[in-house]
Design an enzyme around this catalytic site. Structure first.
Site, mmCIF file in Angstrom:
data_model
loop_
_atom_site.group_PDB
_atom_site.id
_atom_site.type_symbol
_atom_site.label_atom_id
_atom_site.label_comp_id
_atom_site.label_asym_id
_atom_site.label_seq_id
_atom_site.Cartn_x
_atom_site.Cartn_y
_atom_site.Cartn_z
ATOM 1 N N SER A 1 3.511 1.666 -1.833
ATOM 2 C CA SER A 1 3.710 -0.200 -2.435
ATOM 3 C C SER A 1 3.348 -1.201 -1.654
ATOM 4 O O SER A 1 3.496 -1.491 -0.764
ATOM 5 C CB SER A 1 3.866 -0.733 -4.027
ATOM 6 O OG SER A 1 3.189 -1.300 -4.739
ATOM 7 N N LYS B 1 -1.605 -2.560 -5.177
ATOM 8 C CA LYS B 1 -0.352 -1.948 -5.259
ATOM 9 C C LYS B 1 0.528 -1.618 -6.519
ATOM 10 O O LYS B 1 2.214 -0.884 -6.544
ATOM 11 C CB LYS B 1 -0.309 -3.090 -4.359
ATOM 12 C CG LYS B 1 -0.505 -2.827 -3.077
ATOM 13 C CD LYS B 1 -0.123 -1.696 -2.327
ATOM 14 C CE LYS B 1 -0.815 -1.420 -1.088
ATOM 15 N NZ LYS B 1 -0.271 -0.197 -0.260
ATOM 16 N N THR C 1 1.591 -6.964 10.828
ATOM 17 C CA THR C 1 0.718 -5.649 11.691
ATOM 18 C C THR C 1 -1.098 -5.825 11.223
ATOM 19 O O THR C 1 -0.961 -6.536 10.778
ATOM 20 C CB THR C 1 0.839 -4.044 10.448
ATOM 21 O OG1 THR C 1 0.504 -4.237 8.790
ATOM 22 C CG2 THR C 1 2.574 -3.849 9.812
ATOM 23 N N ASP D 1 -10.492 10.241 5.291
ATOM 24 C CA ASP D 1 -11.687 9.209 5.063
ATOM 25 C C ASP D 1 -10.495 9.183 3.940
ATOM 26 O O ASP D 1 -11.883 10.274 3.022
ATOM 27 C CB ASP D 1 -13.342 8.587 4.769
ATOM 28 C CG ASP D 1 -13.163 7.589 3.801
ATOM 29 O OD1 ASP D 1 -12.893 6.610 3.306
ATOM 30 O OD2 ASP D 1 -14.321 7.111 3.705
ATOM 31 N N TYR E 1 -6.619 -5.919 -3.745
ATOM 32 C CA TYR E 1 -5.086 -5.808 -3.485
ATOM 33 C C TYR E 1 -4.320 -5.824 -4.370
ATOM 34 O O TYR E 1 -3.627 -4.171 -4.667
ATOM 35 C CB TYR E 1 -5.036 -6.382 -2.392
ATOM 36 C CG TYR E 1 -3.812 -6.161 -1.215
ATOM 37 C CD1 TYR E 1 -3.509 -4.483 -0.039
ATOM 38 C CD2 TYR E 1 -2.320 -6.447 -1.087
ATOM 39 C CE1 TYR E 1 -2.403 -4.421 -0.009
ATOM 40 C CE2 TYR E 1 -1.256 -5.994 -0.498
ATOM 41 C CZ TYR E 1 -1.354 -4.808 -0.155
ATOM 42 O OH TYR E 1 -0.454 -4.437 0.625
#
Length: 387
Positions: A205, A223, A254, A94, A219
């Site tokens: 990134s 990034k 994905t 993790d 998010y």
């Protein structure tokens, strides 16, 4: 466009940054054979794609992930690949837990056939659980005027940024410890005709690290943080002989992208997984690429407009005018290539000072070694009695 290496405020040469990447040229994957590469979040998505490609070229792959089932299945697949070294391993990890990452790096060094780690890919990442569309999550705080208002769930930031910082911090320690193929230093930087040993950190990134991804504040923040880490780290990692590169993919189909995201992208172009893997493989295999970032987006074609000005046209759409252009189709582009070509005064003086200190420490080490040789020879003290 050539890099400016001779300007008064240029640090390109100092930080060993390489020139622009010629994406039209093929690259040699032979250097991947025998490299031990650690990949966080390697059980699926980009990480699994990297692992398959690099294992097929003879690299030793060490995966850290929380998805034990997928990781075990992937390791079995890697070991069966043609050209595989068979030295592939998985460690449960993790990335938000420092202890897990410490254990991962120790296991990687122990399990490596060479006894060390050659490259690290900080790949583990997640997207926010709720977007602004859901009416929940970071951007929709709800009623916080209560006795015990709950804090926001910042797990996305912990995985995507804190986890990456843990990975990079450990990489900066473990990569220099792998002395395999380390050349003897000389005035030219290498000795004995041996190539310099490659130590590589590859950051992952996103296009969200360049542009605002509305509705995904955590998010986007995380990034952008990885992008900032890349831009800062590539200015100093040369001190440890480590090259740092980065990829920033656009939306790719994905498991990371939730179904709602794919619905919103319906009918629009997406980046291709093969292009992401290709960009990462070029950076991993070519040890001459230092401090460069590659963005991966939908494939486009360069065409000439009626006035002769080139423009980009999405694949599958016709361009106006003669539509000829140079005919080049591409989905990979460079970004932030100019950061150290012109810098402000503080950065210039800071990195220059680092360079001076590095040289001083090098001379101190040389003097210390020479003094040790002098003393051990008996010329600086009592000789050992003859036997």
């Amino acid at each position: 466009m050539a890099s400016k290496t001779d300007g008064p405020w240029s640090l390109v040469a100092t930080i060993k940054q390489s020139g622009p990447v010629d994406l039209s040229k093929p690259y040699d994957t032979a250097s991947l054979a025998g490299k031990t590469i650690l990949i966080t979040g390697g059980a699926s998505g980009f990480g699994a794609g990297f692992a398959r490609r690099w294992a097929s070229h003879g690299a030793h792959i060490i995966i850290g992930d929380i998805n034990d089932t997928a990781a075990v299945e992937l390791i079995a697949e890697l070991r069966a690949l043609p050209g595989s070294s068979g030295h592939h391993h998985f460690q449960h990890c993790d990335v938000t837990l420092w202890e897990d990452q410490v254990a991962l790096f120790r296991a990687a060094a122990r399990l490596s056939p060479t006894g060390g780690i050659d490259a690290v890919v900080a790949n583990a990442g997640i997207i926010e659980k709720y977007s602004a569309l859901s009416g929940r999550g970071f951007e929709c705080p709800g009623d916080l005027d209560c006795d015990s208002p709950p804090p926001p769930d910042l797990n996305c930031v912990r995985v995507n940024l804190t986890g990456v910082m843990y990975t990079v911090h450990l990489a900066l320690f473990w990569l220099p410890r792998n002395a395999r193929n380390t050349p003897v230093e000389s005035d030219s930087g290498t000795g004995g005709g041996q190539p310099p040993r490659d130590r590589h950190i590859l950051l992952v990134s996103s296009v969200a690290g360049i542009v605002p991804l509305a509705g995904q504040s955590e998010y986007t923040t995380s990034k952008h943080g990885v992008m900032g880490l890349f831009r800062a780290l590539r200015g100093t990692a040369w001190r440890q002989g480590i090259r740092v590169n980065m990829i920033a993919p656009y939306f790719v189909d994905t498991p990371l992208i939730p179904q709602t995201g794919m619905v919103l992208l319906a009918g629009g172009a997406k980046a291709e997984l093969d292009d992401v893997i290709d960009a990462a493989t070029r950076l991993m295999a070519d040890a001459t690429i230092v401090g460069r970032g590659l963005s991966i987006g939908p494939k486009v074609r360069c065409v000439d407009d009626e006035d002769g000005v080139p423009r980009l046209v999405e694949m599958g759409k016709s361009g106006s005018g003669n539509g000829n252009g140079n005919g080049q189709t591409r989905g990979i582009w460079e970004l932030y290539a100019h950061d150290y070509e012109e810098v402000e005064l503080f950065v210039w003086r800071y990195i220059t000072a680092i360079n001076v200190l590095k040289n001083i420490r090098g001379w101190i080490g040389t003097v210390r070694d020479l003094f040790g040789i002098y003393m051990s020879s008996g010329k600086g003290g009592r000789r050992s009695p003859a036997k």
